[in-house]
Write an enzyme that holds these catalytic residues in place. Structure first.
Site, mmCIF file in Angstrom:
data_model
loop_
_atom_site.group_PDB
_atom_site.id
_atom_site.type_symbol
_atom_site.label_atom_id
_atom_site.label_comp_id
_atom_site.label_asym_id
_atom_site.label_seq_id
_atom_site.Cartn_x
_atom_site.Cartn_y
_atom_site.Cartn_z
ATOM 1 N N ASN A 138 0.875 -1.170 0.000
ATOM 2 C CA ASN A 138 0.000 0.000 0.000
ATOM 3 C C ASN A 138 0.912 1.219 0.000
ATOM 4 O O ASN A 138 1.582 1.498 0.996
ATOM 5 C CB ASN A 138 -0.909 -0.009 1.240
ATOM 6 C CG ASN A 138 -1.821 1.215 1.295
ATOM 7 O OD1 ASN A 138 -1.452 2.308 0.901
ATOM 8 N ND2 ASN A 138 -3.018 1.019 1.824
ATOM 9 N N GLU A 186 -3.988 1.906 -2.827
ATOM 10 C CA GLU A 186 -4.091 3.346 -2.572
ATOM 11 C C GLU A 186 -3.261 4.157 -3.569
ATOM 12 O O GLU A 186 -2.409 4.964 -3.187
ATOM 13 C CB GLU A 186 -3.710 3.682 -1.127
ATOM 14 C CG GLU A 186 -4.829 3.359 -0.137
ATOM 15 C CD GLU A 186 -4.762 4.178 1.134
ATOM 16 O OE1 GLU A 186 -5.354 5.274 1.148
ATOM 17 O OE2 GLU A 186 -4.123 3.733 2.098
ATOM 18 N N ASP A 214 -3.805 -4.953 1.122
ATOM 19 C CA ASP A 214 -4.048 -4.332 2.421
ATOM 20 C C ASP A 214 -5.419 -4.799 2.882
ATOM 21 O O ASP A 214 -6.441 -4.333 2.391
ATOM 22 C CB ASP A 214 -3.985 -2.813 2.280
ATOM 23 C CG ASP A 214 -4.319 -2.089 3.578
ATOM 24 O OD1 ASP A 214 -4.590 -2.768 4.596
ATOM 25 O OD2 ASP A 214 -4.338 -0.844 3.571
ATOM 26 N N ASN A 252 -6.662 -4.539 5.991
ATOM 27 C CA ASN A 252 -7.228 -3.743 7.068
ATOM 28 C C ASN A 252 -7.862 -4.614 8.154
ATOM 29 O O ASN A 252 -8.859 -4.238 8.782
ATOM 30 C CB ASN A 252 -8.244 -2.733 6.532
ATOM 31 C CG ASN A 252 -7.590 -1.435 6.088
ATOM 32 O OD1 ASN A 252 -6.760 -0.875 6.794
ATOM 33 N ND2 ASN A 252 -7.950 -0.965 4.903
ATOM 34 N N ASP A 276 -1.350 -6.245 6.230
ATOM 35 C CA ASP A 276 -1.080 -6.536 4.813
ATOM 36 C C ASP A 276 -0.731 -8.022 4.716
ATOM 37 O O ASP A 276 0.260 -8.473 5.302
ATOM 38 C CB ASP A 276 0.065 -5.669 4.304
ATOM 39 C CG ASP A 276 -0.240 -4.191 4.460
ATOM 40 O OD1 ASP A 276 -0.791 -3.600 3.522
ATOM 41 O OD2 ASP A 276 0.043 -3.639 5.547
ATOM 42 N N ASP A 296 2.871 4.675 4.929
ATOM 43 C CA ASP A 296 2.753 4.155 6.289
ATOM 44 C C ASP A 296 2.748 2.629 6.315
ATOM 45 O O ASP A 296 2.756 2.032 7.395
ATOM 46 C CB ASP A 296 1.527 4.722 7.005
ATOM 47 C CG ASP A 296 0.264 4.731 6.177
ATOM 48 O OD1 ASP A 296 0.318 4.371 4.981
ATOM 49 O OD2 ASP A 296 -0.798 5.094 6.711
ATOM 50 N N HIS A 297 2.753 1.999 5.130
ATOM 51 C CA HIS A 297 2.823 0.550 5.009
ATOM 52 C C HIS A 297 4.189 0.126 4.464
ATOM 53 O O HIS A 297 4.848 0.881 3.750
ATOM 54 C CB HIS A 297 1.771 0.015 4.033
ATOM 55 C CG HIS A 297 0.355 0.201 4.478
ATOM 56 N ND1 HIS A 297 -0.436 -0.810 4.927
ATOM 57 C CD2 HIS A 297 -0.422 1.314 4.514
ATOM 58 C CE1 HIS A 297 -1.632 -0.379 5.227
ATOM 59 N NE2 HIS A 297 -1.657 0.935 4.992
#
Length: 260
Positions: A7, A34, A150, A152, A221, A250-251
């Site tokens: 991501n 994303e 991802d 989540n 992930d 951030d991933h």
């Protein structure tokens, strides 16, 4: 054969990092989430110059997914067939598997869900049900299948930096985990857990409060693989290095290695 997910939290911002990562980590298929750009803004030429094909499904400002690959993908599907959705969350294609056959790769950006009592959580539950039904039908057609992205969702307490404080919060609810286990129930396996891993292994860290430096993260992930691929899996790792970049996502990427 290496298959990875990342991501990137805006491909426009992170494109140089993705190209640098591919140069250092040659990968047969990289699933991105994303993208946060429309289809006409996708940097296909930059990937082609680096020796990669691309299939993408963009959306302005939010969401967006892509498959970056050495070989051209076929049988491309965008989003979940039969599930009405105005979000760009899923892209699937079939690729050579390096052993004379093919592998079906489904890259997905699972809904965040916002909060357990929100309308977005209801949408997440519906989306997960639709995904399970479709992936089940895909597995009947494609014995070699990888579902990655991802998610989540965390699997359990091992995927949480603070299991007590985060219990019942978004990504960590029983309802979400039941849907994740329903995917496992199709005959899929969490490839990361096939191998001994360092304690406190996470793939996402908040930008705030020095979360990465303090390793306060979540493992959300995932790379799930079909039974036919389990014997070929030789490694699955989280590559923390890109999270140390200037202006990182951030991933972090998660990378699966399959033998012949």
């Amino acid at each position: 054969m290496k298959i990875a997910t990342w991501n990137v939290n805006s491909l426009s911002v992170r494109l140089p990092q993705v190209l640098d990562w591919l140069a250092a980590n040659p990968t047969e298929v990289l699933a991105l989430q994303e993208l946060k750009l429309t289809d006409d803004k996708f940097p296909a030429a930059a990937f082609a110059e680096a020796g990669y094909q691309a299939q993408w499904f963009g959306q302005k400002t939010y969401n967006g997914v892509a498959l970056i690959s050495k070989a051209e993908g076929t049988e491309v599907v965008k989003n979940i067939p039969g599930f009405e959705d105005d979000m760009s969350r899923v892209i699937a294609a079939t690729f050579p598997d390096g052993a004379g056959g093919t592998v079906r790769v489904i890259g997905a950006y699972f809904p965040n869900g916002q909060a357990p009592d929100s309308d977005k959580f209801v949408y997440k539950m519906r989306w997960l049900d639709a995904l399970r039904d479709w992936v089940g039908s895909q597995m009947q057609q494609h014995p070699n299948l990888v579902l990655l992205g991802d998610y989540n969702i965390t699997f359990d307490e091992l995927d949480m930096w603070d299991p007590v404080a985060l219990a019942g919060t978004i990504h960590c609810t029983d309802a979400e985990r039941e849907k994740l286990q329903a995917l496992i129930g199709l005959g899929l396996t969490d490839s990361f857990r096939l191998f001994e891993q360092p304690e406190k292994s996470y793939s996402w860290w908040d930008y705030r409060e020095f979360a990465f430096r303090r390793n306060r993260g979540l493992r959300i992930d995932h790379i799930l693989i079909s039974e036919a691929l389990k014997a070929r899996a030789s490694a699955c790792v989280i590559d923390r290095a890109p999270r140390k970049n200037e202006r990182p996502s951030d991933h972090a990427p998660v990378v699966l290695t399959l033998g012949d």
